[in-house]
Design a protein around this motif. Structure first.
Motif, PDB file in Angstrom:
ATOM      1  N   UNK A 290     -16.588  -4.323  14.046  1.00  0.00           N
ATOM      2  CA  UNK A 290     -16.065  -3.147  14.929  1.00  0.00           C
ATOM      3  C   UNK A 290     -14.734  -3.015  14.961  1.00  0.00           C
ATOM      4  N   UNK A 291     -13.948  -4.347  15.000  1.00  0.00           N
ATOM      5  CA  UNK A 291     -12.550  -4.330  15.149  1.00  0.00           C
ATOM      6  C   UNK A 291     -12.013  -4.070  13.918  1.00  0.00           C
ATOM      7  N   UNK A 292     -12.677  -4.394  12.750  1.00  0.00           N
ATOM      8  CA  UNK A 292     -12.116  -4.095  11.446  1.00  0.00           C
ATOM      9  C   UNK A 292     -12.056  -2.838  11.168  1.00  0.00           C
ATOM     10  N   UNK A 293     -13.435  -2.077  11.544  1.00  0.00           N
ATOM     11  CA  UNK A 293     -13.642  -0.642  11.352  1.00  0.00           C
ATOM     12  C   UNK A 293     -12.515   0.134  12.143  1.00  0.00           C
ATOM     13  N   UNK A 294     -12.474  -0.222  13.094  1.00  0.00           N
ATOM     14  CA  UNK A 294     -11.550   0.360  14.179  1.00  0.00           C
ATOM     15  C   UNK A 294      -9.967   0.308  13.566  1.00  0.00           C
ATOM     16  N   UNK A 295      -9.747  -0.867  13.510  1.00  0.00           N
ATOM     17  CA  UNK A 295      -8.037  -1.098  12.823  1.00  0.00           C
ATOM     18  C   UNK A 295      -7.931  -0.417  11.387  1.00  0.00           C
ATOM     19  N   UNK A 296      -8.928  -0.258  10.731  1.00  0.00           N
ATOM     20  CA  UNK A 296      -8.864   0.452   9.516  1.00  0.00           C
ATOM     21  C   UNK A 296      -8.575   1.869   9.430  1.00  0.00           C
ATOM     22  N   UNK A 297      -9.558   2.404  10.565  1.00  0.00           N
ATOM     23  CA  UNK A 297      -9.425   3.798  10.785  1.00  0.00           C
ATOM     24  C   UNK A 297      -7.907   4.162  11.420  1.00  0.00           C
ATOM     25  N   UNK A 298      -7.419   3.168  12.288  1.00  0.00           N
ATOM     26  CA  UNK A 298      -6.264   3.347  12.913  1.00  0.00           C
ATOM     27  C   UNK A 298      -5.034   3.170  11.919  1.00  0.00           C
ATOM     28  N   UNK A 299      -5.288   2.481  11.060  1.00  0.00           N
ATOM     29  CA  UNK A 299      -4.031   2.100  10.043  1.00  0.00           C
ATOM     30  C   UNK A 299      -3.834   3.479   9.089  1.00  0.00           C
ATOM     31  N   UNK A 300      -5.029   4.079   8.602  1.00  0.00           N
ATOM     32  CA  UNK A 300      -5.061   5.411   7.848  1.00  0.00           C
ATOM     33  C   UNK A 300      -4.516   6.429   8.630  1.00  0.00           C
ATOM     34  N   UNK A 301      -5.077   6.333   9.909  1.00  0.00           N
ATOM     35  CA  UNK A 301      -4.318   7.535  10.926  1.00  0.00           C
ATOM     36  C   UNK A 301      -2.623   7.412  10.997  1.00  0.00           C
ATOM     37  N   UNK A 302      -2.161   6.175  11.268  1.00  0.00           N
ATOM     38  CA  UNK A 302      -1.021   5.926  11.336  1.00  0.00           C
ATOM     39  C   UNK A 302      -0.193   6.192   9.966  1.00  0.00           C
ATOM     40  N   UNK A 303      -0.577   6.195   9.062  1.00  0.00           N
ATOM     41  CA  UNK A 303       0.002   6.292   7.602  1.00  0.00           C
ATOM     42  C   UNK A 303      -0.405   7.838   6.976  1.00  0.00           C
ATOM     43  N   UNK A 304      -1.206   8.575   7.731  1.00  0.00           N
ATOM     44  CA  UNK A 304      -1.842   9.889   7.357  1.00  0.00           C
ATOM     45  C   UNK A 304      -0.605  10.729   6.876  1.00  0.00           C
ATOM     46  N   UNK A 305       0.562  10.627   7.671  1.00  0.00           N
ATOM     47  CA  UNK A 305       1.522  11.546   7.198  1.00  0.00           C
ATOM     48  C   UNK A 305       2.607  11.069   6.170  1.00  0.00           C
ATOM     49  N   UNK A 306       2.086   9.585   5.581  1.00  0.00           N
ATOM     50  CA  UNK A 306       2.803   9.055   4.476  1.00  0.00           C
ATOM     51  C   UNK A 306       1.908   9.035   3.231  1.00  0.00           C
ATOM     52  N   UNK A 307       0.704   9.648   3.142  1.00  0.00           N
ATOM     53  CA  UNK A 307      -0.102   9.796   2.138  1.00  0.00           C
ATOM     54  C   UNK A 307       0.560  10.871   1.122  1.00  0.00           C
ATOM     55  N   UNK A 308       0.356  10.381  -0.201  1.00  0.00           N
ATOM     56  CA  UNK A 308       0.712  11.455  -1.024  1.00  0.00           C
ATOM     57  C   UNK A 308      -0.281  12.497  -0.949  1.00  0.00           C
ATOM     58  N   UNK A 309      -0.295  13.723  -0.854  1.00  0.00           N
ATOM     59  CA  UNK A 309      -1.008  14.927  -0.709  1.00  0.00           C
ATOM     60  C   UNK A 309      -2.092  14.955  -1.242  1.00  0.00           C
ATOM     61  N   UNK A 310      -3.464  14.937  -0.834  1.00  0.00           N
ATOM     62  CA  UNK A 310      -4.717  14.986  -1.269  1.00  0.00           C
ATOM     63  C   UNK A 310      -5.112  13.614  -1.830  1.00  0.00           C
ATOM     64  N   UNK A 311      -4.530  12.444  -1.582  1.00  0.00           N
ATOM     65  CA  UNK A 311      -4.804  11.285  -2.307  1.00  0.00           C
ATOM     66  C   UNK A 311      -4.778  10.152  -0.940  1.00  0.00           C
ATOM     67  N   UNK A 312      -5.139   8.943  -1.226  1.00  0.00           N
ATOM     68  CA  UNK A 312      -4.982   7.969  -0.427  1.00  0.00           C
ATOM     69  C   UNK A 312      -3.957   7.046  -0.870  1.00  0.00           C
ATOM     70  N   UNK A 313      -3.000   7.417  -1.643  1.00  0.00           N
ATOM     71  CA  UNK A 313      -2.023   6.576  -2.249  1.00  0.00           C
ATOM     72  C   UNK A 313      -0.962   6.809  -1.245  1.00  0.00           C
ATOM     73  N   UNK A 314      -0.086   5.540  -0.992  1.00  0.00           N
ATOM     74  CA  UNK A 314       0.705   5.569   0.175  1.00  0.00           C
ATOM     75  C   UNK A 314       2.103   5.835  -0.493  1.00  0.00           C
TER      76      UNK A 314
END
Length: 408
Positions: A290-314
């Motif tokens: 559950x902690x890995x799942x939470x941390x993974x979601x939080x990581x992508x949430x924190x970098x969501x504004x640093x993703x290339x539009x439409x992708x999961x590329x940082x």
């Protein structure tokens, strides 16, 4: 305490030898003990009556009577007058009364003593058993107190483990999971692997042990053996006696409703494999999932504004932060990592199309960054040594050529 003689022959020998000794002394020194005012034979009767009870009384009376008759015969007395002589009759009655009285007293006293002795032995046995019971109870209390105070699973220590695993970065959760198994369950030669979609390949996240026993990639048969049992039960699974190869223990880390990672353990303290230890191990693994799942979601949430539009590329700033985390893990835990660069300048494909092609040949844990200024794709490969990076690059270029129709 009373005198006890269980051998009847000894009793007879004592009484016969004693009466013979009296007779010899009487005859040798002409003592005429039967005519004494205080007859020594009474003491003989008293001795054996008190010593052996009624049996000793009757035997000693019989022997003294025979002795007395023998003495009368030696003096030439008429035995027929013996029954009519009041003096001789009084002698017999007196000795018989002494023997009977002393015998009854000795027998009753002996029976009473034996009864008390038996009761005393019972009390001693009961006291001994009580002492043993109290001692065992004290030992159990001390052991229980020690287990409660020193147990690995006190509430405070469980809370401490929970705090260590509650991290905002997936890499830190995995590192602390390895540390928890090393510290709490005394595990050695331990590695955490990512499960690919085919469930036939495990790729290393982090390890604590030898490279030979914990390689970068494990190829498994998920349809048989301990891994198959682990995938079915989703519980820590031990190697069976007929399974000669493989790790001692494999344990699943579940999130997103499925087994996503596997903890592989080659050495562990045998005392940590009892039922309650395995249940605690399952609890730690569930919490880690559950902690890995939470941390993974939080990581992508924190970098969501640093993703290339439409992708999961940082974008490069976020990508460099991920690289910095891997550098720290490499310094602290010796965890390898590598980076790869591919130029996509002039490729007539969108970034979304390129990512769809590339992701099919990459692990879920691999990270892609994109440098928009120089049009270069950057790949971060956690757990992959530098010597394997070139092979990864060749594979990616081949896949891109086959599916994208372009050479990089």
């Amino acid at each position: 305490m009373i005198y006890t003689q269980h051998r009847t022959s000894i009793k007879w020998i004592e009484m016969i030898v004693t009466i013979l000794l009296i007779g010899i002394l009487d005859y040798t020194f002409n003592l005429s003990v039967s005519e004494w005012a205080i007859d020594p034979l009474i003491f003989y009767i008293l001795l054996f009556s008190l010593r052996y009870g009624l049996l000793g009384a009757f035997v000693s009376f019989t022997l003294t009577s025979l002795y007395h008759f023998s003495f009368l015969l030696m003096e030439g007395a008429d035995l027929l007058l013996f029954l009519y002589d009041s003096k001789e009759l009084a002698w017999i009655l007196l000795h018989f009364f002494v023997a009977l009285s002393a015998g009854i007293f000795s027998t009753s006293y002996r029976e009473r003593y034996q009864s008390l002795h038996i009761r005393q032995e019972e009390v001693v046995d009961e006291n001994t058993q009580l002492k043993q019971t109290v001692q065992k109870l004290q030992e159990s209390q001390n052991e229980m107190r020690k287990r409660v105070l020193d147990s690995t699973y006190t509430l405070s220590k469980i809370y401490e483990v929970g705090l260590h695993l509650d991290q905002d970065v997936t890499g830190l959760v995995r590192d602390h999971l390895i540390g928890t198994f090393t510290r709490v369950f005394k595990a050695r030669q331990i590695g955490l692997y990512h499960v690919d979609t085919s469930r036939r390949t495990l790729r290393l996240h982090v390890r604590s042990g030898d490279v030979d026993r914990l390689p970068q990639t494990l190829f498994i048969d998920s349809d048989a053996g301990m891994f198959q049992r682990m995938f079915q039960t989703k519980r820590p699974t031990l190697r069976l006696a007929d399974e000669l190869e493989g790790p001692l223990l494999v344990a699943p880390v579940c999130y997103d409703g499925d087994v996503k990672e596997v903890l592989v353990v080659h050495e562990v303290d045998i005392l940590r494999l009892r039922s309650h230890e395995m249940n605690m191990m399952k609890l730690v693994l569930d919490w880690a999932g559950t902690r890995i799942e939470k941390a993974d979601a939080l990581e992508w949430l924190l970098v969501s504004d640093q993703l290339v539009d439409g992708t999961r590329m940082l974008r490069m700033d976020a990508f460099e932060q991920k690289v910095a985390q891997q550098v720290l893990r490499h310094e602290q835990y010796g965890q390898p990592y590598s980076t790869v660069r591919l130029s996509v300048e002039g490729v007539d494909l969108t970034l979304i199309e390129m990512e769809l092609i590339l992701r099919q040949s990459m692990r879920e844990i691999d990270i892609i960054g994109y440098d928009e200024d120089e049009q270069i794709l950057h790949f971060l490969l956690p757990g992959t040594p530098v010597e394997s990076a070139e092979w990864f690059k060749e594979r990616i270029e081949h896949v891109f050529y086959v599916k994208g129709g372009r050479r990089l």
